[in-house]
Design a protein around this motif. Structure first.
Motif, PDB file in Angstrom:
ATOM      1  N   GLY A  56       0.782  -1.181  -0.241  1.00  0.00           N
ATOM      2  CA  GLY A  56       0.041  -0.350  -0.174  1.00  0.00           C
ATOM      3  C   GLY A  56       1.087   1.015  -0.153  1.00  0.00           C
ATOM      4  N   VAL A  57       1.971   1.473  -0.551  1.00  0.00           N
ATOM      5  CA  VAL A  57       2.663   2.259  -0.777  1.00  0.00           C
ATOM      6  C   VAL A  57       3.266   2.481  -1.862  1.00  0.00           C
ATOM      7  CG1 VAL A  57       4.934   2.851   0.856  1.00  0.00           C
ATOM      8  CG2 VAL A  57       3.397   2.654   1.731  1.00  0.00           C
ATOM      9  N   ASP A  58       3.551   3.800  -2.247  1.00  0.00           N
ATOM     10  CA  ASP A  58       4.231   4.274  -3.462  1.00  0.00           C
ATOM     11  C   ASP A  58       5.557   4.818  -3.093  1.00  0.00           C
ATOM     12  OD1 ASP A  58       2.327   3.673  -5.783  1.00  0.00           O
ATOM     13  OD2 ASP A  58       1.357   5.677  -4.787  1.00  0.00           O
ATOM     14  N   ARG A  59       6.500   4.932  -3.944  1.00  0.00           N
ATOM     15  CA  ARG A  59       8.221   4.741  -3.542  1.00  0.00           C
ATOM     16  C   ARG A  59       8.527   6.130  -4.521  1.00  0.00           C
ATOM     17  NH1 ARG A  59      10.916  -0.164  -1.799  1.00  0.00           N
ATOM     18  NH2 ARG A  59      11.928   1.419  -0.069  1.00  0.00           N
ATOM     19  N   LEU A  88      12.855   8.579  -9.506  1.00  0.00           N
ATOM     20  CA  LEU A  88      11.602   7.984 -10.043  1.00  0.00           C
ATOM     21  C   LEU A  88      10.800   7.248  -8.870  1.00  0.00           C
ATOM     22  CD1 LEU A  88      11.058   5.534 -13.037  1.00  0.00           C
ATOM     23  CD2 LEU A  88      13.052   4.153 -11.740  1.00  0.00           C
ATOM     24  N   THR A  89       9.576   7.301  -9.740  1.00  0.00           N
ATOM     25  CA  THR A  89       8.478   6.778  -8.404  1.00  0.00           C
ATOM     26  C   THR A  89       7.374   5.028  -9.594  1.00  0.00           C
ATOM     27  OG1 THR A  89       8.164   9.199  -8.134  1.00  0.00           O
ATOM     28  CG2 THR A  89       5.849   7.494  -8.205  1.00  0.00           C
ATOM     29  N   PHE A  90       7.450   4.641  -8.022  1.00  0.00           N
ATOM     30  CA  PHE A  90       7.107   3.112  -8.736  1.00  0.00           C
ATOM     31  C   PHE A  90       6.513   2.758  -7.348  1.00  0.00           C
ATOM     32  CE2 PHE A  90      10.753   3.052  -7.028  1.00  0.00           C
ATOM     33  CZ  PHE A  90      11.573   1.883  -6.308  1.00  0.00           C
ATOM     34  N   PRO A  91       5.466   1.740  -7.203  1.00  0.00           N
ATOM     35  CA  PRO A  91       4.721   0.892  -6.674  1.00  0.00           C
ATOM     36  C   PRO A  91       5.714   0.217  -5.903  1.00  0.00           C
ATOM     37  CG  PRO A  91       3.837   0.387  -8.933  1.00  0.00           C
ATOM     38  CD  PRO A  91       5.152   1.431  -8.688  1.00  0.00           C
ATOM     39  N   GLY A 115      -3.343   6.007  -0.789  1.00  0.00           N
ATOM     40  CA  GLY A 115      -4.921   6.497  -0.368  1.00  0.00           C
ATOM     41  C   GLY A 115      -4.692   7.459   0.998  1.00  0.00           C
ATOM     42  N   ARG A 116      -4.153   7.850   1.434  1.00  0.00           N
ATOM     43  CA  ARG A 116      -3.831   8.477   2.296  1.00  0.00           C
ATOM     44  C   ARG A 116      -2.964   9.869   2.639  1.00  0.00           C
ATOM     45  NH1 ARG A 116      -1.457   4.734   7.153  1.00  0.00           N
ATOM     46  NH2 ARG A 116      -1.378   7.572   8.196  1.00  0.00           N
ATOM     47  N   TYR A 117      -2.065  10.142   1.815  1.00  0.00           N
ATOM     48  CA  TYR A 117      -0.699  10.435   0.828  1.00  0.00           C
ATOM     49  C   TYR A 117      -0.363  10.282  -0.055  1.00  0.00           C
ATOM     50  CZ  TYR A 117      -0.448  12.212   6.347  1.00  0.00           C
ATOM     51  OH  TYR A 117      -1.096  12.506   7.532  1.00  0.00           O
ATOM     52  N   ARG A 118       0.317  11.376  -1.173  1.00  0.00           N
ATOM     53  CA  ARG A 118       0.724  11.729  -2.080  1.00  0.00           C
ATOM     54  C   ARG A 118       1.821  12.436  -2.426  1.00  0.00           C
ATOM     55  NH1 ARG A 118      -1.982  14.039  -6.108  1.00  0.00           N
ATOM     56  NH2 ARG A 118      -3.297  15.437  -4.312  1.00  0.00           N
TER      57      ARG A 118
END
Length: 190
Positions: A56-59, A88-91, A115-118
């Protein structure tokens, strides 16, 4: 404006035990690896291998030092990531591994709970001055070079040494001065 000094970052093992990370900031303060809303850290990577999974985290990953890595993210074509590359952004919850190009690297890692932060991470070459408007979000200005100066709207001015971070939130603007590399990390509610 709050200044976070590199020498004071909390050191802790990676989730998968494969190395050590320096935690720059985490929210809520004191949160662990399984319950943070957002987290900013950096790490020295001495060998290739699998990344820790964070459901559930984006990195977003940026290379600070070293020759870089070839990053393999499930479902994507492997990509070379160097200190000259854009962040670089990825799940963070899909199978991901890295192969170092030529020796150890140091990276900057930003993660937000989906779902909580971007978040958004941008790399800038400062030549003179740069104005930053937080516009109601949390903004971290990470100094990726020898030193820069950070000034707040209230007239305060602090030197940011390599890997120090200035944090601002809300209406107070931030002015960065000097010559060097700066990473802007913007964190906002989803």
């Amino acid at each position: 404006m709050r200044i976070l000094r590199a020498g004071n970052y909390r050191r802790m093992p990676w989730k998968n035990g494969g190395g050590e990370t320096a935690e720059i900031a985490v929210f809520p303060e004191g949160a662990g690896l399984d319950d943070f809303g957002w987290r900013v850290s950096m790490a020295t990577v001495e060998a290739g291998g699998p990344f820790s999974a964070f459901p559930g985290v984006d990195r977003t990953l940026s290379i600070l030092e070293g020759e870089g890595m070839i990053l393999s993210v499930e479902g994507r074509i492997p990509i070379g990531l160097t200190s000259r590359s854009d962040p670089l952004t990825f799940p963070a919850d899909v199978a991901t591994s890295a192969r170092l190009i030529a020796g150890p690297i140091t990276d900057l890692n930003v993660m937000t709970r989906r779902g909580r932060y971007r978040h958004a991470v941008t790399s800038h070459r400062v030549e003179g001055s740069m104005e930053i408007d937080p516009a109601g979000m949390e903004v971290l200005a990470f100094c990726g070079s020898a030193s820069l100066f950070a000034g707040s709207g209230d007239g305060g001015r602090e030197r940011l040494r390599r890997f120090d971070t200035a944090v601002i939130y809300g209406g107070a603007g931030l002015r960065i001065e000097g010559r060097g590399r700066l990473f802007l990390i913007k964190i906002f509610p989803a």
